[in-house]
Design a protein around this motif. Structure first.
Motif, PDB file in Angstrom:
ATOM      1  N   CYS A   1     -10.908 -11.204  38.539  1.00  0.00           N
ATOM      2  CA  CYS A   1      -9.511 -11.356  39.072  1.00  0.00           C
ATOM      3  C   CYS A   1      -8.626 -11.076  37.546  1.00  0.00           C
ATOM      4  N   GLN A   2      -7.949 -10.376  37.657  1.00  0.00           N
ATOM      5  CA  GLN A   2      -6.957  -9.815  36.865  1.00  0.00           C
ATOM      6  C   GLN A   2      -5.389  -9.784  37.452  1.00  0.00           C
ATOM      7  N   SER A   3      -4.618 -10.310  36.375  1.00  0.00           N
ATOM      8  CA  SER A   3      -3.125 -10.497  37.065  1.00  0.00           C
ATOM      9  C   SER A   3      -2.035 -10.180  35.820  1.00  0.00           C
ATOM     10  N   VAL A   4      -1.115  -9.490  36.041  1.00  0.00           N
ATOM     11  CA  VAL A   4      -0.005  -9.065  35.180  1.00  0.00           C
ATOM     12  C   VAL A   4       1.306  -9.539  35.961  1.00  0.00           C
ATOM     13  N   VAL A   5       2.139 -10.190  35.398  1.00  0.00           N
ATOM     14  CA  VAL A   5       3.309 -10.274  35.690  1.00  0.00           C
ATOM     15  C   VAL A   5       4.407  -9.321  35.084  1.00  0.00           C
ATOM     16  N   VAL A   6       5.220  -8.524  35.690  1.00  0.00           N
ATOM     17  CA  VAL A   6       6.298  -7.767  35.149  1.00  0.00           C
ATOM     18  C   VAL A   6       7.480  -8.342  35.431  1.00  0.00           C
ATOM     19  N   PRO A   7       8.426  -8.440  34.515  1.00  0.00           N
ATOM     20  CA  PRO A   7       9.610  -8.702  34.957  1.00  0.00           C
ATOM     21  C   PRO A   7      10.561  -7.655  35.260  1.00  0.00           C
ATOM     22  N   VAL A   8      11.332  -7.411  36.486  1.00  0.00           N
ATOM     23  CA  VAL A   8      11.830  -6.209  36.676  1.00  0.00           C
ATOM     24  C   VAL A   8      13.487  -6.589  36.785  1.00  0.00           C
ATOM     25  N   PRO A   9      14.195  -6.140  35.864  1.00  0.00           N
ATOM     26  CA  PRO A   9      15.548  -6.257  35.955  1.00  0.00           C
ATOM     27  C   PRO A   9      16.434  -6.458  37.270  1.00  0.00           C
ATOM     28  N   VAL A  10      17.171  -7.589  37.613  1.00  0.00           N
ATOM     29  CA  VAL A  10      17.903  -7.947  38.869  1.00  0.00           C
ATOM     30  C   VAL A  10      16.800  -8.238  39.940  1.00  0.00           C
TER      31      VAL A  10
ATOM     32  N   LYS B   1       3.064  -8.358  44.710  1.00  0.00           N
ATOM     33  CA  LYS B   1       3.843  -9.200  45.087  1.00  0.00           C
ATOM     34  C   LYS B   1       5.056  -9.627  44.262  1.00  0.00           C
ATOM     35  N   LYS B   2       6.416  -9.949  45.021  1.00  0.00           N
ATOM     36  CA  LYS B   2       7.279 -10.612  44.240  1.00  0.00           C
ATOM     37  C   LYS B   2       6.980 -11.911  44.103  1.00  0.00           C
ATOM     38  N   GLY B   3       7.586 -12.408  42.631  1.00  0.00           N
ATOM     39  CA  GLY B   3       7.253 -13.903  42.010  1.00  0.00           C
ATOM     40  C   GLY B   3       5.821 -13.899  41.314  1.00  0.00           C
ATOM     41  N   LYS B   4       5.736 -15.194  40.872  1.00  0.00           N
ATOM     42  CA  LYS B   4       4.380 -15.156  39.963  1.00  0.00           C
ATOM     43  C   LYS B   4       3.272 -15.639  40.654  1.00  0.00           C
ATOM     44  N   HIS B   5       2.148 -14.729  40.830  1.00  0.00           N
ATOM     45  CA  HIS B   5       1.046 -14.910  41.570  1.00  0.00           C
ATOM     46  C   HIS B   5      -0.137 -14.703  40.572  1.00  0.00           C
ATOM     47  N   GLU B   6      -0.355 -15.506  39.762  1.00  0.00           N
ATOM     48  CA  GLU B   6      -1.486 -15.211  38.620  1.00  0.00           C
ATOM     49  C   GLU B   6      -2.912 -15.719  38.920  1.00  0.00           C
ATOM     50  N   CYS B   7      -3.891 -15.095  38.117  1.00  0.00           N
ATOM     51  CA  CYS B   7      -5.189 -15.538  38.837  1.00  0.00           C
ATOM     52  C   CYS B   7      -5.419 -17.292  38.346  1.00  0.00           C
TER      53      CYS B   7
ATOM     54  N   SER C   1       4.175  -9.417  40.449  1.00  0.00           N
ATOM     55  CA  SER C   1       2.905  -9.781  40.175  1.00  0.00           C
ATOM     56  C   SER C   1       1.952  -8.503  40.739  1.00  0.00           C
ATOM     57  N   MET C   2       1.180  -8.284  39.978  1.00  0.00           N
ATOM     58  CA  MET C   2       0.027  -7.189  40.143  1.00  0.00           C
ATOM     59  C   MET C   2      -1.312  -8.120  39.970  1.00  0.00           C
ATOM     60  N   VAL C   3      -1.987  -8.039  40.937  1.00  0.00           N
ATOM     61  CA  VAL C   3      -3.477  -8.650  41.096  1.00  0.00           C
ATOM     62  C   VAL C   3      -4.386  -7.926  41.292  1.00  0.00           C
ATOM     63  N   LEU C   4      -5.721  -7.755  40.516  1.00  0.00           N
ATOM     64  CA  LEU C   4      -6.706  -6.888  40.888  1.00  0.00           C
ATOM     65  C   LEU C   4      -8.031  -8.001  41.069  1.00  0.00           C
ATOM     66  N   LYS C   5      -8.721  -7.620  41.985  1.00  0.00           N
ATOM     67  CA  LYS C   5     -10.015  -8.706  42.334  1.00  0.00           C
ATOM     68  C   LYS C   5     -11.168  -7.604  42.746  1.00  0.00           C
ATOM     69  N   ALA C   6     -12.345  -8.016  42.140  1.00  0.00           N
ATOM     70  CA  ALA C   6     -13.563  -7.081  42.298  1.00  0.00           C
ATOM     71  C   ALA C   6     -14.798  -8.134  42.041  1.00  0.00           C
ATOM     72  N   GLY C   7     -16.001  -7.493  42.752  1.00  0.00           N
ATOM     73  CA  GLY C   7     -17.181  -8.239  42.738  1.00  0.00           C
ATOM     74  C   GLY C   7     -17.192  -9.530  43.348  1.00  0.00           C
ATOM     75  N   GLY C   8     -16.463  -9.740  44.235  1.00  0.00           N
ATOM     76  CA  GLY C   8     -16.434 -10.846  45.095  1.00  0.00           C
ATOM     77  C   GLY C   8     -17.637 -11.047  46.000  1.00  0.00           C
TER      78      GLY C   8
END
Length: 206
Positions: free
Chosen positions: A90-99, A199-205, A104-111
């Motif tokens: 699982c890999q996640s990155v949270v990007v702050p977007v003005p306004v 997704k909008k908001g923080k959704h980290e691994c 959050s972008m989450v990538l998963k593999a090998g499950g």
């Protein structure tokens, strides 16, 4: 060069330093799009988080380096692995977007139901990592980074002090990996069951 010491469970205290190997798994899309660095690339001002249920690697090396970017210089622990196989990545990155706010972008593999993630010539630059159950086989601790022979060696262009402290092992087995990284690169990645969500908001691994 002979090992300074060898063993498995006795090296658990070194887990915080050596765990970055799992981060290698993070090289999937987001890391690259954020300016992944192992050598000549400049890192973005954004970190990402990575987790894995298990990681098995052959040819392991770890050393200290400095990542640079517009956000400044970042001391990191670089782990290189010749070949790695990972489950439940699982890999996640949270990007702050003005306004709009955080995205959050989450990538998963090998499950479950899929083959393990496979990577070759994997490098990860991390500043925080934890492994619940680490095992190192034929470990050398305190060797010169320029004299390591069991792993892929330092990445070309990495900023590190010549002949500085390094650790290496013929193989590693990690269970319960968590890490925070600035960059990851790999020669090749084979991702089974790859899925991505935004997704909008923080959704980290973790």
């Amino acid at each position: 060069m002979e090992s300074v010491a060898r063993g498995g469970t006795r090296w658990k205290r070194f887990a915080v330093v050596m765990v970055p190997s799992v981060a290698a798994t993070a090289a999937i899309g987001v890391a690259l799009s954020q300016g992944a660095l192992a050598a000549s690339f400049s890192v973005s001002g954004q970190q990402f988080k990575v987790t894995a249920k298990t990681l098995d690697g052959t040819g392991f090396v770890q050393y200290g380096a400095l990542d640079s970017g517009k956000s400044g210089n970042h001391p990191v622990s670089v782990v290189g692995i010749e070949e790695a196989k990972i489950t439940n990545l699982c890999q996640s990155v949270v990007v702050p977007v003005p306004v709009f706010g955080d995205v959050s972008m989450v990538l998963k593999a090998g499950g479950k139901g899929h083959d393990r993630v496979e990577a070759k010539k994997l490098y990860i630059d991390a500043d925080s990592m934890k492994v619940a159950k680490p095992t190192f086989n034929n470990v050398d601790i305190g060797v010169s980074v320029d004299q390591t022979t069991k792993g892929p060696g330092p990445a070309k262009g990495d900023k590190y002090a010549p002949d500085s402290f390094a650790q290496q092992a013929e193989s590693v087995h990690f269970e319960g990996v968590k890490q925070r990284a600035w960059a990851t690169t790999a020669g090749t990645f084979k991702l089974s069951g790859l899925g991505m969500s935004v997704k909008k908001g923080k959704h980290e691994c973790y």
